[in-house]
Design a protein around this motif. Sequence first.
Motif, short mmCIF file in Angstrom:
data_model
loop_
_atom_site.label_atom_id
_atom_site.label_comp_id
_atom_site.label_asym_id
_atom_site.label_seq_id
_atom_site.Cartn_x
_atom_site.Cartn_y
_atom_site.Cartn_z
N TYR A 157 0.82 -1.20 0.00
CA TYR A 157 0.00 0.00 0.00
C TYR A 157 0.86 1.26 0.00
O TYR A 157 0.35 2.38 -0.02
N GLY A 158 2.18 1.08 0.09
CA GLY A 158 3.08 2.22 0.16
C GLY A 158 3.38 2.69 1.56
O GLY A 158 4.06 3.70 1.75
N ARG A 159 2.91 1.95 2.56
CA ARG A 159 3.17 2.36 3.94
C ARG A 159 4.56 1.90 4.38
O ARG A 159 4.99 0.80 4.08
N TRP A 160 5.22 2.77 5.11
CA TRP A 160 6.57 2.50 5.61
C TRP A 160 6.49 1.56 6.81
O TRP A 160 5.87 1.88 7.82
N GLN A 161 7.15 0.39 6.72
CA GLN A 161 7.14 -0.55 7.84
C GLN A 161 8.42 -0.51 8.66
O GLN A 161 8.47 -1.08 9.75
N GLY A 162 9.44 0.13 8.12
CA GLY A 162 10.64 0.30 8.93
C GLY A 162 11.93 0.27 8.14
O GLY A 162 11.95 0.13 6.92
N TRP A 163 13.02 0.45 8.87
CA TRP A 163 14.36 0.33 8.31
C TRP A 163 15.28 -0.18 9.41
O TRP A 163 14.95 -0.15 10.60
N GLY A 164 16.44 -0.68 9.01
CA GLY A 164 17.37 -1.21 9.99
C GLY A 164 18.81 -1.08 9.52
O GLY A 164 19.11 -1.30 8.34
N LEU A 165 19.69 -0.73 10.44
CA LEU A 165 21.13 -0.65 10.20
C LEU A 165 21.81 -1.59 11.18
O LEU A 165 21.62 -1.46 12.39
N ASN A 166 22.57 -2.55 10.66
CA ASN A 166 23.19 -3.58 11.50
C ASN A 166 24.68 -3.67 11.21
O ASN A 166 25.11 -3.54 10.05
N SER A 167 25.46 -3.89 12.24
CA SER A 167 26.90 -4.10 12.08
C SER A 167 27.35 -5.20 13.02
O SER A 167 26.76 -5.40 14.10
N ASN A 168 28.36 -5.94 12.62
CA ASN A 168 28.91 -6.96 13.52
C ASN A 168 30.37 -7.21 13.21
O ASN A 168 30.84 -6.98 12.08
N VAL A 169 31.08 -7.65 14.21
CA VAL A 169 32.49 -8.00 14.12
C VAL A 169 32.67 -9.38 14.71
O VAL A 169 32.11 -9.70 15.76
N ASN A 170 33.45 -10.23 14.02
CA ASN A 170 33.72 -11.58 14.50
C ASN A 170 35.22 -11.83 14.47
O ASN A 170 35.90 -11.46 13.50
N LEU A 171 35.71 -12.46 15.52
CA LEU A 171 37.13 -12.79 15.64
C LEU A 171 37.29 -14.29 15.75
O LEU A 171 36.65 -14.94 16.58
N SER A 172 38.16 -14.85 14.89
CA SER A 172 38.55 -16.25 14.99
C SER A 172 39.88 -16.29 15.73
O SER A 172 40.86 -15.69 15.27
N MET A 173 39.91 -16.99 16.87
CA MET A 173 41.05 -16.87 17.77
C MET A 173 41.73 -18.22 18.01
O MET A 173 41.18 -19.28 17.74
N LYS A 174 42.94 -18.12 18.51
CA LYS A 174 43.71 -19.31 18.84
C LYS A 174 42.98 -20.12 19.91
O LYS A 174 42.29 -19.58 20.76
N GLY A 175 43.13 -21.42 19.86
CA GLY A 175 42.51 -22.27 20.86
C GLY A 175 41.07 -22.62 20.56
O GLY A 175 40.27 -22.79 21.47
N ASN A 176 40.73 -22.73 19.26
CA ASN A 176 39.37 -23.11 18.87
C ASN A 176 38.33 -22.21 19.51
O ASN A 176 37.36 -22.67 20.11
N MET A 177 38.52 -20.91 19.37
CA MET A 177 37.60 -19.95 19.99
C MET A 177 37.15 -18.92 18.97
O MET A 177 37.94 -18.44 18.16
N GLN A 178 35.85 -18.60 19.00
CA GLN A 178 35.28 -17.56 18.17
C GLN A 178 34.51 -16.59 19.07
O GLN A 178 33.74 -17.01 19.94
N ILE A 179 34.73 -15.30 18.84
CA ILE A 179 34.05 -14.25 19.60
C ILE A 179 33.44 -13.27 18.60
O ILE A 179 34.07 -12.93 17.59
N GLY A 180 32.23 -12.85 18.87
CA GLY A 180 31.57 -11.91 17.97
C GLY A 180 30.70 -10.92 18.73
O GLY A 180 30.36 -11.12 19.90
#
Length: 783
Positions: free
Chosen positions: A537-560
Amino acid sequence: MRKLILVFIGLLCSIGVCAQEVTPSNVITTDKGGIAPANLSKLVRPVMTVPKLTKTPVIDGKLDDEVWKEAVVFKDLIQTQPGDNIPASRSTEVYLGYDERNLYVAFKCLDEKDKIRATVTLRDNVFSEDNVRIWLDTYNDKRHAYILAFNPLGIQQDGIYTEGQGPDFSPDILMESKGSIEDWGWSVEVKIPFKSLRYTAGKGKFWGVNVARNISRLDNEFDSWVPLPRGVQGFINQFGTMKGLDEIKTERTLQIIPTMTFKETGKRISQNKFSNPPITPDFGFTAKYSITPNVTLDAAYNPDFADTEADAPVVQANQRFPIFFAEKRPFFLEGVDIFQTPIQAVYTRKVENPDVALKLTGKVGKNSFGVFGAVDEPLFNPYAKKAYIGVARFKRDFGKESNIGFLATSYNYPNKHNQLAGFDGRWKINKSSEFNAQILGTTSKNYFYNPNKDTDEYRVGNGISYSYSYSYEGKNHIWGFSGDGTTKDYRADVGFFGQTNTMNNSVYVGANSDPHPKNNIIQKFATVSFGTINDFYGRWQGWGLNSNVNLSMKGNMQIGGGASLGLSNIYEDEFGPKRNVNQSGAFFNDPKRSVYTWGGFGTFNRTFNKKFALNGNINLFLNTFDYDFGAGRNYPRVSPAALAFGQGAPLDPGAAKNFTYKIGATYRPTDKMNFAFAYRKSTLTRNDTGLVAYNSNIFQFLTRYQFTRFVALRTRIDYDTLTNRIFGQYTFAWTPSPGKSLYIGYNDNWNYKGYAFGQPQNGFLQLNRTFFVKLSYLFQKHF
């Protein structure tokens, strides 16, 4: 937009993506201090010729048969994770040979014996420990491949890898494997009957192939026979090639798997009375006939239900749309990849209680097809009638890796008729980019809600759903755009769909650093996306801005971690009646509600050693919507309208804080015993009233003792404080091979300090219980 780009560049530089260490481009230092040639990512593997063996090797995992000296050898694997196409840290050799009926594969993996990670685990659960893998692209079409994996004890994980979709480990392939751990490392031997595979028979045929090894303790090292250069989109398209399978003896195979289930289900019918009906037998069977090696007919009568595995509990409060649960029934999982498209127009759980079903699937030349039909008895069946369901799928390959497809579905039941048809395509533009699209049209004769009159109207409704996406993958950056939309009267009664009368469009950009396997932070990833949503109908339902960072680390570890910011609009006619001179609206006061949403999240995952692993995530949204649905007797509606005028007041959605976290752990005290625990907490608190809309705590506990590869005892207990339900499942399983099984189980469901039969309970109250015995056996006949 310019400021947004500058902020993103600053973010990437802050985590080290912009600045890379400068190293000589023509050498690589190995773990042993030596020098190996660089540019392994450009290595071209030769076409491998698989010989016909003069004798049949004994499948015992020992590699002591002389006949293995006749096999072709795949060696000098390349580390593609965490390293970037550098020499592997451990030597691996893979041997292939065949005879008229079987393909034989052997893996020889050098390693320190006391550091090998291997347990007696379930089938399809070996990727969390050391394993080896082989992919077979039996049509050499660079689109689908069998994936067969094995841990050091020979336990199997198998499935289908589809380009653009990833692996599906639901199918089970009949094969034989054994593993052996030795002083020098470990080995696995495998016999794969050709009748278990789909392929094009004849002399001079080529198969795509890759072999790999996964070393869990070395930061999940992945060693591949073919190089996997970054910046190349796709996986199967990078496989090598093998030939020589000219003397396969093709067979027509008939498989019949009868299933017999004996079940006794007791149910509480009042506060003080429990009904215990007699034991009921239930017979069914599935059949598979290989018309040719590449065309298969499947049939089922009263096909096996997945009684042995229930759906995991999820938070269902404050949900506007249906929650997706994966299919678990074996008949519907077989060959399901042909029916999978970007829009989920085929969701076989919509076939609820089938009497009979037929399925024909295959591939001839560049044409893939699948036809499926079922006569179903819906669980909610007010007319006591059958539903007739049909699906037709056709796909044509063109170019090296592109295709175009057609899909049609049909659902017919009294006062409920739905027909769907449309086209989809995948265009591989070049090695780094591709475009996918699908459009579907539907026509339905059903009840449609009319918010202008607040009534369900029985009429014909026509709708459209579409999806598109473009993606680019470079060595250190990615970007793309996508969108989808669904009109108001779109229905897919054989598929899965959520909100209608909505469309969204989004763009994303991301970057990743070069991997440094010796550093504490091995690799860094960052992405930013922006999307908009509106209705037709042309009605605005929204908008979104997303960011993320992920680190692959020693010792079988992932942090995000990441953050999001956006705007969400909802309208009363999306929830119920639209206000006019003849009726009130669904919302109290304003017919439109808006919330500026913002929040963040974090994730953690680490495998500490062979025995212990931990994972967790946390989400905090300081502004999101409470839709004012309430959450049962424990959590009635807490909006201003509900507090002022009672629970029957019009909906009064408003801003709320949502806090959710989950923690999970697995512990293996021995190679045969496994404990898993998970806890999830989710709370929603209104901003205007300060009251809790719901507070959910879900506890999950699983323990499994694996007596042998094929015999196990499993206990599962789930507790949900929102529903005050405790679900228990206790199962003994004997599963020597696909199709052959024995399950003996007991399931029960308890109420703990909740409501039952209109009154609160002070303690435990058993609501229902089920004892069952399920037996199936595979009969085969070859022609």
